[in-house]
Write a protein that holds these residues in place. Structure first.
Motif, PDB file in Angstrom:
ATOM      1  N   ILE A   1       5.956  14.173  -8.236  1.00 37.02           N
ATOM      2  CA  ILE A   1       4.581  14.493  -6.801  1.00 37.02           C
ATOM      3  C   ILE A   1       5.056  15.825  -6.651  1.00 37.02           C
TER       4      ILE A   1
ATOM      5  N   ASP B   1       0.843 -11.350   9.993  1.00 39.55           N
ATOM      6  CA  ASP B   1       0.097 -11.908   8.491  1.00 39.55           C
ATOM      7  C   ASP B   1      -1.518 -10.733   7.925  1.00 39.55           C
TER       8      ASP B   1
ATOM      9  N   ARG C   1      -7.196  38.357  -0.250  1.00 42.19           N
ATOM     10  CA  ARG C   1      -6.242  39.551   1.341  1.00 42.19           C
ATOM     11  C   ARG C   1      -6.407  40.666  -0.131  1.00 42.19           C
TER      12      ARG C   1
ATOM     13  N   LEU D   1       9.007  -2.773  -8.008  1.00 41.58           N
ATOM     14  CA  LEU D   1       9.574  -1.810  -7.733  1.00 41.58           C
ATOM     15  C   LEU D   1       8.727  -1.011  -9.487  1.00 41.58           C
TER      16      LEU D   1
ATOM     17  N   LEU E   1      -4.772  32.826  -1.723  1.00 41.23           N
ATOM     18  CA  LEU E   1      -5.580  33.251  -0.091  1.00 41.23           C
ATOM     19  C   LEU E   1      -4.722  34.391  -0.442  1.00 41.23           C
ATOM     20  N   PHE E   2      -3.534  35.258  -0.899  1.00 38.48           N
ATOM     21  CA  PHE E   2      -2.739  36.168  -1.095  1.00 38.48           C
ATOM     22  C   PHE E   2      -3.461  36.859  -1.854  1.00 38.48           C
TER      23      PHE E   2
ATOM     24  N   TRP F   1       3.933   6.776   1.075  1.00 38.26           N
ATOM     25  CA  TRP F   1       5.241   7.080   0.273  1.00 38.26           C
ATOM     26  C   TRP F   1       5.583   5.108   0.458  1.00 38.26           C
TER      27      TRP F   1
ATOM     28  N   GLU G   1      -2.776 -19.234   7.356  1.00 36.95           N
ATOM     29  CA  GLU G   1      -1.650 -17.703   6.714  1.00 36.95           C
ATOM     30  C   GLU G   1      -0.668 -17.153   7.563  1.00 36.95           C
TER      31      GLU G   1
ATOM     32  N   LEU H   1      -1.959  27.939  -3.981  1.00 41.25           N
ATOM     33  CA  LEU H   1      -3.178  27.167  -2.818  1.00 41.25           C
ATOM     34  C   LEU H   1      -2.634  29.224  -2.139  1.00 41.25           C
TER      35      LEU H   1
ATOM     36  N   PRO I   1      11.499   5.181 -10.129  1.00 40.02           N
ATOM     37  CA  PRO I   1      11.742   5.651  -9.124  1.00 40.02           C
ATOM     38  C   PRO I   1      11.989   7.327  -8.881  1.00 40.02           C
TER      39      PRO I   1
ATOM     40  N   THR J   1       5.759 -11.818  -1.884  1.00 41.72           N
ATOM     41  CA  THR J   1       3.781 -11.112  -2.628  1.00 41.72           C
ATOM     42  C   THR J   1       4.355  -9.935  -2.748  1.00 41.72           C
ATOM     43  N   ARG J   2       5.718  -9.004  -2.400  1.00 37.12           N
ATOM     44  CA  ARG J   2       5.807  -7.604  -3.011  1.00 37.12           C
ATOM     45  C   ARG J   2       6.033  -7.473  -4.610  1.00 37.12           C
ATOM     46  N   PRO J   3       4.955  -6.350  -5.234  1.00 34.74           N
ATOM     47  CA  PRO J   3       5.417  -6.251  -6.600  1.00 34.74           C
ATOM     48  C   PRO J   3       6.890  -5.610  -7.035  1.00 34.74           C
TER      49      PRO J   3
ATOM     50  N   ALA K   1       2.893 -16.888   6.959  1.00 34.33           N
ATOM     51  CA  ALA K   1       4.011 -15.705   6.685  1.00 34.33           C
ATOM     52  C   ALA K   1       4.828 -15.692   8.320  1.00 34.33           C
TER      53      ALA K   1
ATOM     54  N   GLU L   1       9.428   9.773 -10.871  1.00 36.78           N
ATOM     55  CA  GLU L   1       8.256   9.267 -10.014  1.00 36.78           C
ATOM     56  C   GLU L   1       8.012  10.380  -8.463  1.00 36.78           C
ATOM     57  N   THR L   2       9.103   9.856  -7.828  1.00 36.17           N
ATOM     58  CA  THR L   2       9.074  11.226  -7.083  1.00 36.17           C
ATOM     59  C   THR L   2       9.335  12.575  -7.203  1.00 36.17           C
TER      60      THR L   2
ATOM     61  N   PHE M   1      -1.742  37.123   6.471  1.00 35.27           N
ATOM     62  CA  PHE M   1      -0.637  36.998   5.679  1.00 35.27           C
ATOM     63  C   PHE M   1       0.112  38.496   5.395  1.00 35.27           C
TER      64      PHE M   1
ATOM     65  N   PHE N   1       5.113   3.127  -3.373  1.00 39.38           N
ATOM     66  CA  PHE N   1       6.855   2.376  -4.404  1.00 39.38           C
ATOM     67  C   PHE N   1       6.707   0.883  -3.935  1.00 39.38           C
ATOM     68  N   ARG N   2       6.374   1.052  -2.940  1.00 42.08           N
ATOM     69  CA  ARG N   2       6.991  -0.889  -2.124  1.00 42.08           C
ATOM     70  C   ARG N   2       5.874  -1.647  -1.764  1.00 42.08           C
TER      71      ARG N   2
ATOM     72  N   ARG O   1       8.673 -14.554   6.135  1.00 43.06           N
ATOM     73  CA  ARG O   1       8.424 -13.178   6.903  1.00 43.06           C
ATOM     74  C   ARG O   1       8.588 -11.883   6.151  1.00 43.06           C
TER      75      ARG O   1
END
Lengths: 463, 398
Positions: free
Chosen positions: B375, A217, B394, B364, B390-391, A346, B347, B386, B368, B360-362, B351, B371-372, A299, A350-351, B355
C-alpha cells in the motif's frame, strides 16, 4: 447623526447579513439533500442484498430523519430564491437573464428530488424492496445535478461569462458558457464533496457518541461505519480538488487569493502564512514558511504572487484576516478529517473492526461539527473574498441591494426564525433517537422490519 | 410593439406555473385552512387526520412550483421581477414568512410528542396557510391593477393596500379553501370515509359560495381600479372567465354526486380559468401600464434556455409526478412508524457478554507487513506521478 447603529442599518450591510445568515443555514441542509440519500441507500442496499435487518432499520430511521431535514431545506431554499429578488433586485434586474439560467436547471432537479423523496419516504410499507430502493436512486442523481446547477450560479458570480452587455442591459446570452463558466469545474466538485463529508461525518458522529457511551452493538457499529466510510472516501479527494481550486483562484481572482494568503505587495518567493493576523504591513502570531506560497501557486519559489496593493483600496475584499484565517481553518480541518478517515481505514483493512479507543471516538464524534465548520469557513472565503463585487469585476454589491425599506426588520426576523429552526432541527432527530431507544420497545426481541407484515397503524395520532 | 413568439411562450410558461402552484399548493393551503377551522383537539381530530393523510406525501413536491415560477419570472422578465420585488417588498416578505412557518410547522408537528407542542406546530401550519395565499393574492392584485411602477424607488405601500388588492387576497384564501375542500372530498371518498365526505362537502360548498361573492366584489372593484384589465376581462379574456364560472358552478353541482374525478376536474377548471383570464387580460403587459412583455423580456437565448429546462421537466419531472400521484391515489404511500428500538436488545446483550467482539473478528491477513509495504508503495507511486504531472504542465506553460 450617524450613530453606529444607523451606519450598520444602512447600505448593503443588513441585506448582506441576512443573505449570509440564510445561506449559511441553508448550506447545511442542502448538504443533507445532496448526500444523505446516498448514505441511506447504501444502508438500504446492504440491508436488502445481505438480508441485514440492522442495516434496514438504519436506512428506515435515517429516511425518517431525512424527511424532517429535507423539509427544512426545501423551506430555507425557497427563502433564498425569494431573497435573491427581495434583497438583490439590482442583481436580478440586470443579470437575471444570465444568472437565472442555472437556477432554472436547478429547479428541475429539485423538483425531481422532491418527488422521489416523497415516494421513497412513504413507500416503505407497500412498495416491493427493490422498486423501493430504485425509487430512492433519482434522489442521489438529482441531488448531485442540482448542486451542480446552484454552484454553477455561484461560480458565475465569481467568473461571469456567457453574455454581452448593451447600455447596461444584457443583450445576448450564451447559456452554455453561463453554466460552464471558468470557475464551475472547480467549485462544483468541491461543494458536492463537502456535502458528502458533512453528511458522512455528522451522521457518523451521532453513532460515535453512542459508541462512546458503551452502546457497542452491531446497530451502532454499522450506523457509524457506513456514513464514516462515505466521509472518509470523500476527504482525500476533497484535499486534491481543494489544492487545484486554490491554484485556479490564484489565477482567476488574484486579489481574493492575496487576501487568503495575506500577500500585500506583489512578490516572488512569497511566504506561506499558517495562521497569523495582518496589521500595518506585518503578520503577527503566524508561522511563516518562506517561498512555500510561491511554490504552491506555481511549483517554483520564483513564481510571482499578486498582492492586494496592486488594486485601489475600494476594490479589495474587506477583512483580509477573516478570509485568511477561514481559509487556514478549512484546510486544517480537512487534513484532520482525512487523517481520521485514513486511521479507521487502516484498522478496517487489517482487523475489520471499528476503532474503539477514545482517542479515535472523541475526535470522530466531533468530526461532524468540524466538517460543518470547515464548509462554512470555505464558504466565507468564497463569498467574503468576492467582495466588494456581487458579480466579480462587473457589479458592486452596493449597486445591487434593494432600495425598499424594511430589510433590518426582515433581518431580525430571519435571525430569530433560523435560531429556532436550528434548535428544532437538532432537537427533533435527538428526540426521535431517544424514542427509538425507549425502554418500552426494548422488551420485545422481534425486529419489526420494514418489509414485514403490515403492522396496525399504531402511534399515528392526529394533531 | 408585440412580443415575439418566444417571449409570449415564456409568459405562457409563467402562467402555467402559476396555475400549477394555485391548483396543487392551493389545495394544500386549503387543507391548512380547514385544519385551522376544525375546532378543538378532540372535535377536529378526524378532520385533521384526513387532511394530514392527504397533504403529507405531496406538499413538498407541490411547493416546487413556486420556486420554478420565481425562476421563470426572473430569468424571463428580469426588470419586471426586480420592480415587483422592490415595490411589493412587504407583502412578499410576509408571504415568505408564511411559507417558512408553514413548512416548519408541518415538518415538525409529526415528530412532536406532547399535545401542547403538537398544537403549537399545528397552529403554525394552519395560520401560515391563511397568511401565504392572502399575501400572494395581494401581490397579484397589486400587479393586476397596474400599481407597480417600472422603476420603483422603494416600497410602494399604496400598491398593495388598495381595496382591490386586499379583496384579491381574501379571494385567494377563499379559493384555496374551496379547492382544498374539493380535493379532500374526493380523497375521503377514495378512502371510503363517508363522514368525512359529508364534512368536507358542506365546507367546500360554503367556501365556493364565499369565493364566488368575493370574485364578484373583486370584479366590481377592478372596474374602477384596473382601467386596463377591466375591458379586456370582458373582451379577449371573456372565454376564460366563462370557463372559470362554469367550472365553479359545475363543481358545486357535482359535489352532490359521487363522481370524484369529474368534480376535481371541474374545480381545477374554475381555478385555471381565473389564472388564464388574468393572463389574457394583462396581455401584452407584464406590469400593466409600466412594462410590456417585449420591453421586459430577456434575450432570446435565455428564453430558449428556459424551454430547455421545460423540456427537461417534461422528460424527468412529469413522469415522476404522475407516478407520485398514482402511488398516492392508490394508497401506496403511507407514513410508516419506524420499527421500535430495534429489539437490538438481544444484540446488546450479546455484545455485552463478549465485548471484545473477538468472535466475529476475521482472522488477520496472512502478511500484514507485506500488505503495508505494498500500500505504501502504491500511495507514494501515485503521489510521485501526480507531482510529476503537475510540474510538467507548469514547465510547458512556462
Amino acid at each position: 447623526m450617524s450613530t453606529p447603529l444607523l451606519v450598520v442599518a444602512e447600505g448593503a450591510i443588513p441585506a448582506r447579513a441576512q443573505m449570509g445568515a440564510s445561506l449559511g443555514f441553508h448550506i447545511i441542509f442542502a448538504c443533507f439533500g445532496i448526500a444523505f440519500p446516498a448514505v441511506v441507500l447504501i444502508a438500504h442496499w446492504i440491508g436488502i442484498r445481505r438480508g441485514n435487518q440492522v442495516a434496514l432499520v438504519l436506512a428506515q430511521r435515517w429516511s425518517k430523519v431525512a424527511a424532517v431535514i429535507f423539509a427544512v431545506g426545501a423551506v430555507s431554499g425557497t427563502v433564498l430564491s425569494y431573497e435573491l429578488g427581495l434583497l438583490w433586485p439590482g442583481l436580478m434586474g440586470r443579470y437575471g437573464a444570465a444568472f437565472g439560467i442555472p437556477f432554472a436547471i436547478e429547479g428541475i432537479w429539485f423538483f425531481v428530488e422532491a418527488i422521489f423523496t416523497a415516494i421513497y419516504l412513504y413507500g416503505w410499507r407497500r412498495l416491493s424492496p427493490w422498486v423501493h430502493w430504485w425509487s430512492g436512486m433519482p434522489m442521489v442523481v438529482a441531488g448531485i445535478l442540482g448542486a451542480f446547477a446552484v454552484v454553477a450560479a455561484n461560480s458565475w458570480m465569481n467568473q461571469p461569462s456567457g453574455f454581452t452587455l448593451q447600455d447596461g442591459r444584457i443583450a445576448s446570452v450564451d447559456p452554455w458558457s453561463v453554466i460552464f463558466n471558468r470557475a464551475t469545474p472547480y467549485e462544483t466538485p468541491h461543494m458536492v464533496l463537502a456535502a458528502y463529508m458533512v453528511v458522512g461525518f455528522v451522521v457518523a458522529g451521532v453513532y460515535a457518541v453512542g459508541l462512546l457511551r458503551g452502546r457497542r452493538d452491531r446497530y451502532h457499529r454499522l450506523g457509524f461505519l457506513i456514513p464514516f466510510g462515505v466521509g472518509a472516501v470523500a476527504a482525500p479527494i476533497q484535499v486534491i480538488i481543494g489544492d487545484i481550486l486554490a491554484r485556479a483562484v490564484a489565477d482567476q481572482q488574484p486579489i481574493k487569493f492575496a487576501a487568503m494568503e495575506l500577500v500585500d505587495n506583489t512578490q516572488r518567493g512569497a511566504t506561506e502564512w499558517l495562521g497569523g493576523i495582518y496589521w500595518n504591513g506585518e503578520v503577527y502570531f503566524g508561522i511563516g514558511i518562506p517561498y512555500l506560497d510561491s511554490i504552491l501557486v506555481g511549483f517554483s519559489p520564483n513564481t510571482e504572487v499578486i498582492g492586494w496593493n496592486s488594486v485601489a483600496p475600494e476594490f479589495r475584499p474587506p477583512l483580509a484576516n477573516l478570509i485568511h484565517l477561514s481559509f487556514n481553518g478549512m484546510i486544517a480541518i480537512g487534513m484532520g478529517l482525512m487523517v481520521l478517515g485514513a486511521w479507521q481505514a487502516w484498522v478496517w483493512k487489517f482487523r475489520r473492526e471499528v476503532l474503539s479507543t477514545r482517542w479515535f471516538l472523541i475526535p470522530a464524534a466531533l468530526a461532524g461539527f468540524a466538517s460543518i465548520a470547515a464548509m462554512e469557513l470555505g464558504w466565507i472565503v468564497t463569498e467574503v473574498g468576492r467582495q466588494p463585487w456581487i458579480v466579480y469585476g462587473l457589479l458592486p454589491t452596493e449597486d445591487a441591494v434593494t432600495t425598499a425599506g424594511g430589510v433590518p426588520v426582515t433581518l431580525a426576523a430571519t435571525v430569530v426564525i433560523y435560531g429556532v429552526l436550528t434548535a428544532t432541527s437538532i432537537a427533533v432527530p435527538w428526540l426521535m433517537g431517544r424514542r427509538w431507544r425507549a425502554p418500552g420497545a426494548a422488551g420485545e426481541d422481534t425486529v419489526q422490519t420494514p418489509y414485514g407484515p403490515r403492522p396496525g397503524r399504531v402511534g399515528e395520532t392526529p394533531a | 410593439m408585440n412580443p415575439s413568439g418566444a417571449t409570449s411562450a415564456v409568459a405562457v410558461l409563467l402562467f402555467v406555473t402559476i396555475a400549477g402552484y394555485a391548483l396543487f399548493a392551493g389545495a394544500d393551503f386549503g387543507g391548512g385552512i380547514w385544519d385551522l377551522l376544525a375546532g378543538g383537539a378532540k372535535r377536529g381530530a378526524a378532520a385533521r387526520e384526513a387532511i394530514d393523510a392527504s397533504v403529507t406525501p405531496v406538499w413538498e413536491g407541490n411547493h416546487v412550483w413556486l420556486i420554478f415560477g420565481l425562476v421563470v419570472f426572473w430569468t424571463g422578465f428580469p426588470s419586471a421581477f426586480s420592480a415587483v420585488m422592490i415595490a411589493l417588498f412587504v407583502p412578499l416578505a410576509l408571504s415568505l414568512l408564511g411559507i417558512v412557518l408553514r413548512g416548519v410547522g408541518f415538518a415538525f408537528r409529526h415528530e412532536a410528542e406532547r399535545l401542547s407542542t403538537k398544537r403549537l406546530y399545528g397552529a403554525l401550519f394552519a395560520a401560515a396557510s391563511v397568511m401565504t395565499p392572502f399575501f400572494f393574492g395581494v401581490v397579484v392584485g397589486a400587479v393586476a391593477t397596474g400599481a407597480v411602477p417600472a422603476n420603483p424607488g422603494g416600497n410602494v405601500l399604496s400598491a398593495w393596500t388598495s381595496p382591490t388588492a386586499v379583496v384579491t387576497g381574501l379571494l385567494f384564501v377563499a379559493t384555496c379553501a374551496y379547492i382544498g375542500g374539493v380535493f379532500l372530498v374526493a380523497d375521503s371518498e377514495r378512502r371510503g370515509e363517508p363522514d368525512m365526505v359529508r364534512y368536507f362537502r358542506r365546507r367546500s360548498l360554503a367556501a365556493g359560495l364565499v369565493a364566488g361573492v368575493l370574485a364578484a366584489i373583486d370584479l366590481v372593484l377592478l372596474r374602477e381600479s384596473a382601467p386596463y384589465l377591466w375591458p379586456r376581462l370582458l373582451g379577449p379574456a371573456l372565454p376564460a372567465v366563462v370557463v372559470s364560472v362554469v367550472g365553479g358552478i359545475a363543481a358545486l353541482v357535482l359535489m352532490r354526486s359521487n363522481r370524484r374525478h369529474l368534480l376535481r376536474g371541474a374545480a381545477a377548471l374554475a381555478v385555471a380559468g381565473v389564472v388564464a383570464g388574468w393572463g389574457v387580460a394583462q396581455y401584452p403587459w407584464v406590469l400593466p401600464g409600466a412594462v410590456t412583455l417585449a420591453q421586459g423580456s430577456a434575450p432570446e437565448a435565455a428564453q430558449w434556455a428556459l424551454f430547455v429546462a421545460l423540456g427537461l421537466a417534461v422528460l424527468f419531472v412529469l413522469p415522476a409526478f404522475v407516478w407520485l400521484y398514482w402511488l398516492h391515489q392508490h394508497g401506496m404511500l403511507h407514513e410508516s412508524e419506524p420499527p421500535p428500538a430495534p429489539a437490538l436488545a438481544a444484540e446488546n446483550r450479546a455484545a455485552a457478554t463478549n465485548r471484545a467482539a473477538a468472535a466475529t473478528r476475521p482472522a488477520l491477513g496472512p502478511h500484514p507487513i507485506l500488505e503495508t509495504a505494498v500500500i505504501a508503495l502504491v500511495v507514494t507511486g501515485i503521489g510521485r506521478d501526480l507531482v510529476r504531472q503537475l510540474f510538467q504542465r507548469r514547465n510547458r506553460q512556462g
